[in-house]
Scaffold this active site. Structure first.
Site, PDB file in Angstrom:
ATOM      1  N   GLU A 178       0.889  -1.212  -0.087  1.00 17.54           N
ATOM      2  CA  GLU A 178       0.006  -0.139   0.042  1.00 17.54           C
ATOM      3  C   GLU A 178       0.791   1.282   0.050  1.00 17.54           C
ATOM      4  OE1 GLU A 178      -0.510  -2.558   1.968  1.00 17.54           O
ATOM      5  OE2 GLU A 178      -2.737  -3.295   1.938  1.00 17.54           O
TER       6      GLU A 178
ATOM      7  N   PHE B 203     -11.355  -6.589  14.110  1.00 15.90           N
ATOM      8  CA  PHE B 203     -10.377  -7.266  13.332  1.00 15.90           C
ATOM      9  C   PHE B 203      -9.797  -6.133  12.393  1.00 15.90           C
ATOM     10  CE2 PHE B 203      -8.812  -9.590   9.495  1.00 15.90           C
ATOM     11  CZ  PHE B 203      -7.795  -9.991  10.010  1.00 15.90           C
ATOM     12  N   GLN B 204      -8.671  -5.862  11.901  1.00  9.27           N
ATOM     13  CA  GLN B 204      -8.127  -5.039  11.125  1.00  9.27           C
ATOM     14  C   GLN B 204      -8.739  -3.424  11.475  1.00  9.27           C
ATOM     15  OE1 GLN B 204      -7.972  -6.791   7.295  1.00  9.27           O
ATOM     16  NE2 GLN B 204      -6.066  -7.531   7.600  1.00  9.27           N
TER      17      GLN B 204
ATOM     18  N   LYS C 226     -17.324  -0.282   6.386  1.00  5.43           N
ATOM     19  CA  LYS C 226     -17.690  -1.218   5.283  1.00  5.43           C
ATOM     20  C   LYS C 226     -19.281  -1.460   4.866  1.00  5.43           C
ATOM     21  CE  LYS C 226     -16.883  -6.169   4.467  1.00  5.43           C
ATOM     22  NZ  LYS C 226     -16.320  -7.657   5.135  1.00  5.43           N
TER      23      LYS C 226
ATOM     24  N   MET D 191      24.319   8.283   1.737  1.00  7.71           N
ATOM     25  CA  MET D 191      24.294   9.660   2.283  1.00  7.71           C
ATOM     26  C   MET D 191      24.783   9.793   3.687  1.00  7.71           C
ATOM     27  SD  MET D 191      24.098  12.749   1.448  1.00  7.71           S
ATOM     28  CE  MET D 191      23.063  13.671   0.069  1.00  7.71           C
TER      29      MET D 191
END
Lengths: 563, 176
Positions: free
Chosen positions: A49, A111-112, A161, A471
């Site tokens: 993502e 959940f999630q 949802k 760097m």
């Protein structure tokens, strides 16, 4: 018309002109994905993502249109965070859509479940949690409007949802009502006159062109102003391309790794006019010492940038698209030969120290970048990663086109380049897109090679591979007793990794192989990867030591001094 | 210096969180913050007291203005303003000290809103200095609990607040 929440999302996106979204599916967006095939929108399945957010960001920067990314709740949403912060710091118009657990579960640690609107509060321009389907069309309309107007930035929409699954009456609003969203429309005539007067009076004026010039689409006006007033201009990293670097009055990038003559011009100027730049510390050095001899004019669309870092003498809040055309007729053509001649002398001195003037068979990164420029004549879009590679690209690729360098400036996000390039390529399908990256950053989102292949994108990749987080190693060498703690980096054989994904690749170890390898990539139809095994401990010069004034540069050691 | 900033904002979940998150993230020194309904349904009114120089308060105002849910912001520091704070002070009281405390409260036009065998609860309204004075005088008796609302402010006279949002920021000339 009656639609599900999921259908409303896609229908609205189509109406906003969206044709490509970057995302990854999941439980809390399954309704969205179920409805997706009914709409003329291409979904690019990313492998992470974070990459989806970078791709949307890259798409936005390359096209000026809003980039869209999509992720599920919980870990999908948190993975967007780095990408959103990157877009926020660089004022990139992105809309991120996340799924949220169903309304009855919100707040139960389901959940999630994660509070992504809470998490992204300080890294989005605005965000929404939608728990009522009746709000959905208005929220989407507002989100796109906010993302693209004023100072652009990312907006996140978190949709429960059950809202996606619900049905409702769909009517997309024609206009937005947002009393708290201010786009400057104040009368600028008085400060513009004052700015013109200050510019006309100045003997050693200098413009700083920032990202704002490009975001405003004011590049042509900038060139007109510069030519009429005969005033030199430096750019920030993200301002590269605001004026062609081939223009005689363009002094290139200023700041920590700006050329010495560029920074000297900045510290010797008697008037600095900043155009769409926010005086980042990498540009200014310690602000107490910045522009010591100069009066400063700050032009910005965001009033909160005025006097934030550098206290200025004149503030001009407005859109550069309006400000520059208003300024041009008021500035006078002035002879500034003396000032330009002084800069010219500094410039010659810098040229003498240029590493490319040295006889050597070493495979140095500067040579690789310059060869890439020769081979393409700059007619490609470069997406650079972060670190030494980014600075070498900025220094040695000569950008004469607008929106042809895409890079993570403010946040400095390693791993940005490859996924951003995917978005860039979708935005600009007829351009050749090059990724330049170090071996460290490239490994941070290397999984996106699979996306490149799945989407048949002809992206070319140049890895400047020095086996270090370069760097940081350079800082350790110069300021931390040469103790290379946590910087030596084992990488894979990148050409073989590419081959495993189905991408042709080459490993280049000799200077003589650079030109043919680049030529092969340039003329290949599909993606191509070149692993340049560069000199391991090459440094980026000049460098302003952290905390030091911007005109005190560490210069490249003379050839004889170098070991 | 202390500045008084008044902000009007949409009365929606999370808006206060956006404001307080902004103050925290930008490291602004906020002395007090008080929020409640305004004259317009759906719009809350917040009074913030900010410690800092003009540049800091300008930053606070312009950052607040960037919040989409914030509709208007005013700096009322330099305007004639009615400033009030309310405090509830629960102070220890014995049969010996009760009258003394009540007399002190009287002088400040404070009210006794609760009495128990061992304490008095005093309600005072006024500018902070007045509230501070009374608290100072009551401290020797033993303050058991203290609740202050923070400053609320309103510009005197006129017809409602100006329709003009705060001006564009002014450059501070010769201040480098």
């Amino acid at each position: 018309m009656r639609l599900t929440g999921a259908q409303m999302v896609w229908e609205s996106l189509v109406r906003e002109g969206v044709d490509t979204v970057f995302g990854i599916s999941g439980g809390a967006v399954i309704h969205l994905y179920h409805a997706l095939p009914e709409y003329p929108i291409h979904h690019v399945l990313m492998r992470h993502e974070q990459a989806a957010a970078h791709a949307a960001d890259g798409y936005a920067r390359a096209t000026g249109k809003v980039g869209v990314c999509l992720a599920t709740s919980g870990p999908g949403a948190t993975n967007l965070v780095t990408g959103l912060a990157t877009a926020y710091m660089d004022s990139s118009p992105v809309v991120a859509i996340t799924g949220q657990v169903a309304t009855p579960f919100i707040g139960t640690d389901a959940f999630q479940e994660v509070d992504i609107t809470g998490i992204t509060l300080p890294i989005t321009k605005h965000n929404y949690l939608v728990t009522d389907i009746r709000e959905l069309p208005v929220v989407i309309k507002q989100a796109f409007h906010i993302a693209r107007t004023g100072r652009p930035g990312p907006v996140l929409i978190d949709i429960a949802k059950d809202v996606q699954a619900a049905q409702g009456e769909y009517q997309y609003p024609d206009e937005v009502h947002l009393p708290g969203h201010r786009v400057p429309r104040n009368d600028i005539s008085s400060p513009v006159q004052q700015a013109a007067r200050m510019l006309n009076e100045a003997r050693r004026p200098l413009l700083i062109a920032g990202h704002g010039v490009i975001l405003a689409g004011a590049e042509h006006a900038l060139v007109q102003l510069v030519e009429k007033a005969n005033v030199p201009v430096v750019t920030t990293l993200l301002g590269i391309g605001a004026i062609p670097e081939t223009h005689p009055l363009c002094l290139g990038m200023a700041g920590m790794h700006g050329e010495a003559y560029t920074n000297l011009a900045m510290s010797e100027a008697d008037l600095i006019v900043s155009l769409g730049c926010r005086f980042d510390d990498r540009l200014t050095g310690p602000v107490s010492q910045f522009g010591r001899q100069a009066r400063i004019i700050h032009v910005d669309i965001d009033s909160a940038e005025i006097n934030k870092n550098v206290v200025v003498d004149l503030a001009l809040v407005g859109d550069l698209k309006d400000v520059l055309p208003a300024l041009i007729p008021l500035v006078e053509e002035r002879n500034r030969d003396e000032w330009l001649a002084r800069i010219g002398e500094w410039r010659e001195d810098s040229a003498k120290r240029d590493i490319l003037g040295r006889e050597s068979d070493d495979l140095v990164p500067q040579y690789v970048i310059r060869q890439l420029w020769y081979a393409t004549q700059g007619n490609v879009v470069v997406v650079s990663d972060v670190g030494q590679n980014q600075m070498w690209e900025a220094q040695y690729f000569i950008h004469h086109r607008r929106r042809a360098l895409i890079s993570s400036g403010g946040l400095g996000t390693m791993g940005f380049a490859l996924p951003a390039a995917i978005g860039v390529q979708f935005g600009l399908p007829h351009e050749q897109v090059w990724v330049t990256a170090g071996d460290g950053g490239f490994q941070m989102n290397i999984q996106e090679l699979a996306t490149v292949v799945q989407e048949k994108l002809p992206i070319k990749i140049a890895i400047l591979n020095n086996g270090y987080l370069g760097m940081v190693r350079q800082w350790q060498q110069l300021f931390f007793e040469g103790r290379y703690s946590g910087t030596p980096l084992l990488g894979p054989d990148f050409a073989q990794v590419a081959a495993a994904y189905g991408i042709p690749g080459l490993t280049v170890r000799e200077k003589s192989e650079v030109e043919p390898a680049i030529a092969r990539a340039v003329h290949s139809d599909g993606p191509f990867l070149i692993d340049f095994r560069i000199v391991q401990e090459e440094n980026v010069y000049p460098m302003v030591a952290p905390g030091a004034p911007i005109h005190t540069m560490i210069r490249r050691p003379e050839a004889s001094e170098q070991g | 210096m202390k500045h008084t900033v008044v902000a009007l904002m949409e009365d929606k979940p999370g808006v206060l969180n956006r404001v307080s998150g902004l103050f925290r993230r930008r490291n602004y020194n906020i002395e007090s913050l008080s929020v409640g309904h305004s004259e317009t349904p759906g719009i809350s009114r917040m009074t913030v007291v900010v410690e800092g120089d003009e540049r800091v308060v300008d930053q606070v105002i312009h950052q607040l203005e960037k919040l989409i849910n914030v509709t208007q912001v005013f700096n009322v520091t330099h305007q004639p303003t009615v400033i009030r704070e309310l405090a509830l002070i629960k102070v220890k009281a014995t049969a010996g000290t009760r009258t003394e405390i009540m007399e002190l409260a009287n002088v400040f036009r404070a009210r006794i809103v609760d009495v128990s065998a061992t304490s008095l609860t005093v309600e005072i309204t006024g500018p902070e200095e007045k509230v501070n004075s009374l608290i100072g005088l009551l401290r020797p008796y033993g303050i058991e609990e203290l609740a202050r609302t923070g400053r609320v402010a309103m510009v005197r006279g006129g017809n409602g607040h100006s329709d003009e949002p705060d001006d564009a920021p002014q450059a501070t000339s010769e201040s480098k």
